[in-house]
Write a protein that holds these residues in place. Sequence first.
Motif, short mmCIF file in Angstrom:
data_model
loop_
_atom_site.label_atom_id
_atom_site.label_comp_id
_atom_site.label_asym_id
_atom_site.label_seq_id
_atom_site.Cartn_x
_atom_site.Cartn_y
_atom_site.Cartn_z
N PRO A 70 2.57 5.76 -2.14
CA PRO A 70 3.57 6.26 -1.16
C PRO A 70 2.98 7.54 -0.71
O PRO A 70 2.49 8.39 -1.40
CB PRO A 70 4.69 6.34 -1.63
N LYS A 71 3.31 7.87 0.61
CA LYS A 71 2.72 9.20 1.09
C LYS A 71 3.58 10.12 0.52
O LYS A 71 4.77 10.08 0.55
CB LYS A 71 2.84 9.09 2.66
N GLY A 112 0.88 -1.13 0.05
CA GLY A 112 -0.06 0.01 0.10
C GLY A 112 0.83 1.32 -0.05
O GLY A 112 0.30 2.30 -0.41
N GLY A 113 2.21 1.12 0.42
CA GLY A 113 2.90 2.38 0.68
C GLY A 113 2.83 2.85 2.15
O GLY A 113 1.73 2.92 2.81
N LEU A 114 3.96 3.12 2.82
CA LEU A 114 3.95 3.49 4.20
C LEU A 114 3.11 4.80 4.48
O LEU A 114 3.23 5.84 3.57
CB LEU A 114 5.48 3.77 4.72
N GLY A 115 2.07 4.52 5.47
CA GLY A 115 1.54 5.81 5.90
C GLY A 115 0.28 5.97 5.29
O GLY A 115 -0.53 7.06 5.52
N SER A 116 -0.36 5.11 4.34
CA SER A 116 -1.37 5.09 3.60
C SER A 116 -2.48 4.11 4.22
O SER A 116 -2.31 3.24 3.75
CB SER A 116 -1.28 5.44 2.16
N LEU A 117 -3.37 4.41 4.97
CA LEU A 117 -4.24 3.28 5.38
C LEU A 117 -5.13 2.67 4.18
O LEU A 117 -5.13 1.52 4.28
CB LEU A 117 -5.06 3.96 6.41
#
Lengths: 286, 353
Positions: free
Chosen positions: A283-284, A232-237
């Motif tokens: 990614p965020k 999902g990419g760090l930081g994205s719920l």
Amino acid sequence: MIWIDTIVQGILLGGLYALFAAGLSLVFGIMRLVNLAHGDLIVLGSYVILFVVSALGINPFLAAALAAPVMFLLGWVLQKLVLNRTLGEDILPPLLVTFGLSIVIQNGLLEGFSADSQRMSLGALETASVSLGPITMGVMPLMTFASAILVIVALNQLFYRTAIGRAFRATSDDATTASLMGIRPDRVFASATAIAMLVVTIAALYLGTRANFDPSIGPARLIYAFEAVIIGGLGSLWGTLIGGIIIGVAQTLGAAINPEWQILAGHVAFLIVLLVRPRGLFPKGA
Amino acid sequence: MSATYSVTTRTKSSSIAVLLAVLSVAVLIAAPGFAARGTIQDLFFILTMLTLAQFWNLLAGYGGLVSVGQQAFVGLGAYALYGAVILGGIDPVMSILVAGVAALLLAVPTGFFAFRLHGAYFAIGTWVIAEVVRLSVAQWRSVGGGTGTSLPREALREMVLVDWIQELFGVRSSAARDILAYWIALALAVGTITGIYWLLRSKRGLALSAVRDNIEAAQSVGVDAGRMRWLVFLTSAFGTGLAGGLIYLQKARISPDAAFSVTDWTAYVIFIVVIGGIGTIEGPILGVLIFFLLQNLLADYGSWYLMILGLIGIGVMLFAPRGLWGLISEKTGLQLFPVRRRLVGGQLTNKEG
């Protein structure tokens, strides 16, 4: 048609993985702590719920509501007394302490509940299903998926609409400056882990009612959660939910071809995403 | 004034340590002559765990690469040995090299994927790859698939040197095989320690410590951090694969769940290094001895044993992050394998002397 059915089951399974991952993602986002005991904490949650169910003879959903404050408190204490001491520049202490914790939880559960696999019964709900045209969906998988969406919406609301959410974001951005503004990072971190443990309780409820569980299955849950977070990419719920769905669909498709390939197919999907998009799909800040 | 000083890492205690080390290795080589078979098996276990611990320590303690997937290299090394013996008809002892090479080859794609992940995520990334390898090997039918297999009796009987050891000590063939495996383990452990010590004292070792302590500063003076990471990762994989092959040569029976066990080949190893003292060569040596004692003391308590080991590991990490050896060397200044460079001789010392 059978393929569409398989994919739908995979998407619903992805909801469960997103629930596993949400707590991990929350804690990492706020304090850059990767908790290697996350999977074992979910299994511990299932045992706590099981304990309440068998002690009071109540429905697992009610039992989970009773278990939630216990887990919340456990998270708070764990963070305040143990994990806060490990935070810092060096990545070794948090990794090794949570790895130790994982071994302690697994063997503690083994000592307390034996290696026998357990399951919590939900009666008629277990087999209940709804039909949507040619596709049949189980009520429990649907509820799991809906819970995952609810958890993500709630966490996003908490993050962007409340004072504690502001404190979370501020501490995550710059703990030193945040503490100048009267925020106490150690308490913020403790609250974050406590909230993550509420999510863990929800994940534990579905883990324990949908399939058999035993003390040894925690690490595999950690791995699925981790894969969902990275895809999902760090930081994205919401990215984490998509990540969970990708793992879920890959697993059900793999299992449809050969039952032995179920788990492997999920891992391979993860490696492919890592190869093509090392920073994940969403990614965020990109 | 030229050439009156020199750079050295030697200290008085390290010279004594070298002497002691040579003596203990001599005693260990001769051990099969006077020790019981059970003792030899225990020593084999200690030496192989020590080798695994030294390589994990090289990765995590010196390279800053915390791997939770070392079981991939142990397991694949072991399976490569079984494949070479069963399918290739190669002598089991020679196949240990095949084990090392197989693990080295696996390390190339593993590094390629895992180095895309940073810090803590690298750890879980290595774990995922270990799972992929375990699940794939479980599909390999000719070495028993998911249920595993044994080394063929004929291959074990015809192993090199076994006849010679049988005659030398007057023992049965099975005991002779244990002695042979023990000697190889001893050679591997000694080779590993000397090799790592040599690496750390070389120019590359200096670069390695620099990268671990401050990657930006190291890069600014021209250290190729990426190359150093690959160097330690590949070296560790090769050594871990050799140890994995040797361990399963001695066990003579293998299954995917045992050979790729995260508890046996990674958790134990991490506890050995952490309790003994991470980032030192002495630490794992001390750690493996404590680990062995604890295991014998608590052998009857089943899962309590692992729980206690985990709690000790957590306690050490929180309150004495440099481990027991760190405490000892802090108190006494003792260093058996010093890597710190000091200036000896030159003007200042001459005036004093």
